[in-house]
Design a protein around this motif. Structure first.
Motif, mmCIF file in Angstrom:
data_model
loop_
_atom_site.group_PDB
_atom_site.id
_atom_site.type_symbol
_atom_site.label_atom_id
_atom_site.label_comp_id
_atom_site.label_asym_id
_atom_site.label_seq_id
_atom_site.Cartn_x
_atom_site.Cartn_y
_atom_site.Cartn_z
ATOM 1 N N LEU A 129 0.884 -1.170 0.000
ATOM 2 C CA LEU A 129 0.000 0.000 0.000
ATOM 3 C C LEU A 129 0.917 1.213 0.000
ATOM 4 O O LEU A 129 1.720 1.391 0.916
ATOM 5 C CB LEU A 129 -0.862 -0.043 1.264
ATOM 6 N N LYS A 130 0.777 2.039 -1.031
ATOM 7 C CA LYS A 130 1.788 3.085 -1.212
ATOM 8 C C LYS A 130 1.253 4.470 -0.910
ATOM 9 O O LYS A 130 1.789 5.192 -0.091
ATOM 10 C CB LYS A 130 2.344 3.013 -2.629
ATOM 11 N N LEU A 131 0.171 4.829 -1.601
ATOM 12 C CA LEU A 131 -0.380 6.179 -1.455
ATOM 13 C C LEU A 131 -1.902 6.106 -1.524
ATOM 14 O O LEU A 131 -2.444 5.379 -2.360
ATOM 15 C CB LEU A 131 0.110 7.060 -2.599
ATOM 16 N N MET A 132 -2.579 6.880 -0.692
ATOM 17 C CA MET A 132 -4.047 6.831 -0.675
ATOM 18 C C MET A 132 -4.675 7.803 -1.676
ATOM 19 O O MET A 132 -5.763 7.575 -2.168
ATOM 20 C CB MET A 132 -4.573 7.136 0.736
ATOM 21 N N VAL B 212 -0.887 -9.200 5.234
ATOM 22 C CA VAL B 212 0.004 -8.218 5.868
ATOM 23 C C VAL B 212 0.138 -7.080 4.871
ATOM 24 O O VAL B 212 0.511 -7.301 3.711
ATOM 25 C CB VAL B 212 1.389 -8.827 6.169
ATOM 26 N N ILE B 213 -0.197 -5.870 5.299
ATOM 27 C CA ILE B 213 0.009 -4.702 4.428
ATOM 28 C C ILE B 213 1.457 -4.262 4.575
ATOM 29 O O ILE B 213 1.989 -4.186 5.690
ATOM 30 C CB ILE B 213 -0.947 -3.549 4.827
ATOM 31 N N ARG B 214 2.079 -3.987 3.432
ATOM 32 C CA ARG B 214 3.459 -3.486 3.464
ATOM 33 C C ARG B 214 3.466 -2.060 2.929
ATOM 34 O O ARG B 214 3.007 -1.819 1.808
ATOM 35 C CB ARG B 214 4.358 -4.349 2.589
ATOM 36 N N ILE B 215 4.000 -1.153 3.725
ATOM 37 C CA ILE B 215 4.075 0.245 3.286
ATOM 38 C C ILE B 215 5.540 0.628 3.098
ATOM 39 O O ILE B 215 6.302 0.682 4.070
ATOM 40 C CB ILE B 215 3.424 1.189 4.319
ATOM 41 N N PRO B 216 5.954 0.883 1.855
ATOM 42 C CA PRO B 216 7.306 1.413 1.679
ATOM 43 C C PRO B 216 7.284 2.871 2.134
ATOM 44 O O PRO B 216 6.477 3.659 1.650
ATOM 45 C CB PRO B 216 7.523 1.303 0.157
ATOM 46 N N LEU B 217 8.119 3.205 3.097
ATOM 47 C CA LEU B 217 8.114 4.590 3.631
ATOM 48 C C LEU B 217 9.108 5.443 2.856
ATOM 49 O O LEU B 217 10.325 5.313 3.039
ATOM 50 C CB LEU B 217 8.531 4.579 5.091
ATOM 51 N N ILE B 218 8.585 6.318 2.008
ATOM 52 C CA ILE B 218 9.449 7.102 1.131
ATOM 53 C C ILE B 218 9.361 8.577 1.523
ATOM 54 O O ILE B 218 8.328 9.227 1.272
ATOM 55 C CB ILE B 218 9.024 6.966 -0.358
ATOM 56 N N PRO B 219 10.431 9.120 2.134
ATOM 57 C CA PRO B 219 10.390 10.522 2.564
ATOM 58 C C PRO B 219 10.008 11.452 1.406
ATOM 59 O O PRO B 219 10.528 11.324 0.283
ATOM 60 C CB PRO B 219 11.825 10.788 3.037
ATOM 61 N N GLY B 220 9.068 12.353 1.709
ATOM 62 C CA GLY B 220 8.649 13.343 0.711
ATOM 63 C C GLY B 220 7.623 12.797 -0.273
ATOM 64 O O GLY B 220 7.098 13.534 -1.098
ATOM 65 N N ILE B 221 7.321 11.497 -0.191
ATOM 66 C CA ILE B 221 6.342 10.913 -1.120
ATOM 67 C C ILE B 221 5.101 10.432 -0.379
ATOM 68 O O ILE B 221 3.982 10.817 -0.723
ATOM 69 C CB ILE B 221 6.980 9.757 -1.938
ATOM 70 N N ASN B 222 5.297 9.605 0.654
ATOM 71 C CA ASN B 222 4.100 9.084 1.334
ATOM 72 C C ASN B 222 4.209 9.132 2.853
ATOM 73 O O ASN B 222 3.455 8.438 3.537
ATOM 74 C CB ASN B 222 3.788 7.659 0.855
ATOM 75 N N HIS C 188 -0.953 8.901 -6.413
ATOM 76 C CA HIS C 188 -0.570 7.519 -6.728
ATOM 77 C C HIS C 188 -0.220 7.404 -8.206
ATOM 78 O O HIS C 188 0.786 6.797 -8.585
ATOM 79 C CB HIS C 188 -1.727 6.569 -6.371
ATOM 80 N N ARG C 189 -1.068 8.010 -9.057
ATOM 81 C CA ARG C 189 -0.790 7.980 -10.513
ATOM 82 C C ARG C 189 0.547 8.652 -10.810
ATOM 83 O O ARG C 189 1.335 8.177 -11.613
ATOM 84 C CB ARG C 189 -1.882 8.737 -11.273
ATOM 85 N N GLN C 190 0.765 9.785 -10.139
ATOM 86 C CA GLN C 190 1.984 10.564 -10.375
ATOM 87 C C GLN C 190 3.252 9.771 -9.995
ATOM 88 O O GLN C 190 4.252 9.813 -10.697
ATOM 89 C CB GLN C 190 1.891 11.789 -9.471
ATOM 90 N N CYS C 191 3.159 9.026 -8.890
ATOM 91 C CA CYS C 191 4.366 8.373 -8.359
ATOM 92 C C CYS C 191 4.534 6.924 -8.778
ATOM 93 O O CYS C 191 5.614 6.348 -8.606
ATOM 94 C CB CYS C 191 4.382 8.446 -6.829
ATOM 95 N N THR C 192 3.463 6.295 -9.305
ATOM 96 C CA THR C 192 3.579 4.874 -9.689
ATOM 97 C C THR C 192 3.146 4.634 -11.137
ATOM 98 O O THR C 192 3.333 3.533 -11.657
ATOM 99 C CB THR C 192 2.703 3.967 -8.805
ATOM 100 N N GLY C 193 2.469 5.646 -11.739
ATOM 101 C CA GLY C 193 2.019 5.494 -13.122
ATOM 102 C C GLY C 193 0.630 4.913 -13.273
ATOM 103 O O GLY C 193 0.112 4.846 -14.386
#
Ligand code: SF4
Ligand code: SF4
Length: 301
Positions: free
Chosen positions: A185-188, A219-229, A193-198
């Protein structure tokens, strides 16, 4: 005919891709283009040439071996014209410095299962099993279904590491063979989400809700990306969404790292986040605590 797929790595003794000791199969091809992707060699569905400039001795053997004249040398710099390369592997065979490699291998289910069989004793002792990852494994649905089914026939625990971007019919056709979903789960926010993953997150979110309603272990996995999510708004929306799922085991936070940036240059790709730095341990702990306040079980690597 037995299903075949393209695998770019098989990692044995993995301890981060599900319970126990696991064998993780990395499948090629992904419909997303996440800016922080740490497996760029998994994006393209086909085979690819990887080149390590630092290993190259400048011996010129590959130039002579290439039947397409795809390789050139300027001083100590060796480069490959990928538009001419047919991935025949001749240059790899003559490169004693191991500076060249073809990424991706066409494998049958039986070939993958033969690799898996070597690790069976470790699964028994540790409660481990097989994890399918990528790339995005659901981009090769027939192969994934056949692999998962073969694992279940042998009583092997299965985990699917997925971004969830696939038609529900695909997920529905494999879910009975999956013991654990590791669901990214990356961005809500959809536009972000479109901008950062296409791609849009609508299908990803609805698939996650549907799997959870069906009672699957997730299990939800969240990649924690500073400045993105890692902003409050996204984290709050993530917490609300995750807490509303009827079945969820846990949320795992995967802090960003830039250790994969070299892989981009080996594929002649540009690393999209050159200035991004990993979040501090304090910030990760703070985010974990914020998500726990939604009643979620949260772990951070
Ligand atoms: S064969 Fe290998 S070491 Fe020699 S020039 Fe080509 S890539 Fe470099
Ligand atoms: S894989 Fe074949 S075509 Fe491609 S650069 Fe090497 S020798 Fe040339």
């Amino acid at each position: 005919m037995e299903a075949e797929g393209i695998v770019f790595d098989i990692r044995r003794f993995s301890i981060h891709d599900g319970p126990g000791i696991r064998t993780t199969e990395f499948l090629k091809g992904c419909p997303l283009r996440c800016r922080w992707c740490h497996n760029p060699e998994g994006l393209n569905p086909g085979l690819e040439m990887m080149f390590w400039p630092r290993r190259c001795l400048g011996c010129g053997a590959c130039l002579l071996a290439c039947p397409q004249g795809a390789i050139s040398q300027n001083g100590s710099t060796v480069s490959t014209d990928r538009s001419k390369c047919t991935l025949c592997g001749e240059c790899v065979a003559v490169c004693y410095a191991e500076a060249r490699q073809i990424v991706g291998r066409r494998m049958s289910v039986a070939q993958v299962m033969a690799e898996v069989a070597r690790d069976l004793p470790f699964y028994d002792e540790s409660g481990g099993g097989v994890t399918l990852s990528g790339g995005e494994p659901l981009a090769q649905p027939d192969f994934v279904r056949a692999l998962l089914r073969a694992c279940k026939k042998k009583g092997i625990h299965t985990a699917l590491d997925t971004c969830g971007f696939a038609a529900w019919e695909v997920l529905d056709s494999i879910r009975e063979y999956v013991d654990l979903f590791l669901y990214d789960l990356k961005l809500m926010d959809d536009a972000r989400h479109r901008q950062c993953t296409g791609v849009s997150n609508a299908l990803i979110l609805s698939n996650l809700q549907a799997l959870s309603r069906c009672g699957h272990a997730i299990v939800i996995r969240i990649p924690l990306i500073p400045g993105i999510n890692d902003d409050e708004d996204n984290l709050r929306q993530t917490g609300v969404f995750a807490a509303a799922l009827p079945h969820l085991l846990r949320v795992d936070l995967l802090p960003y790292h830039s250790m994969s940036s070299d892989k981009y240059s080996r594929l002649d790709m540009t690393y999209p986040l050159p200035a991004t730095r990993p979040p501090s341990a304090e910030r990760v702990a703070e985010i974990a605590q914020m998500l726990r306040e939604f009643g979620l079980e949260v772990t951070a690597r």
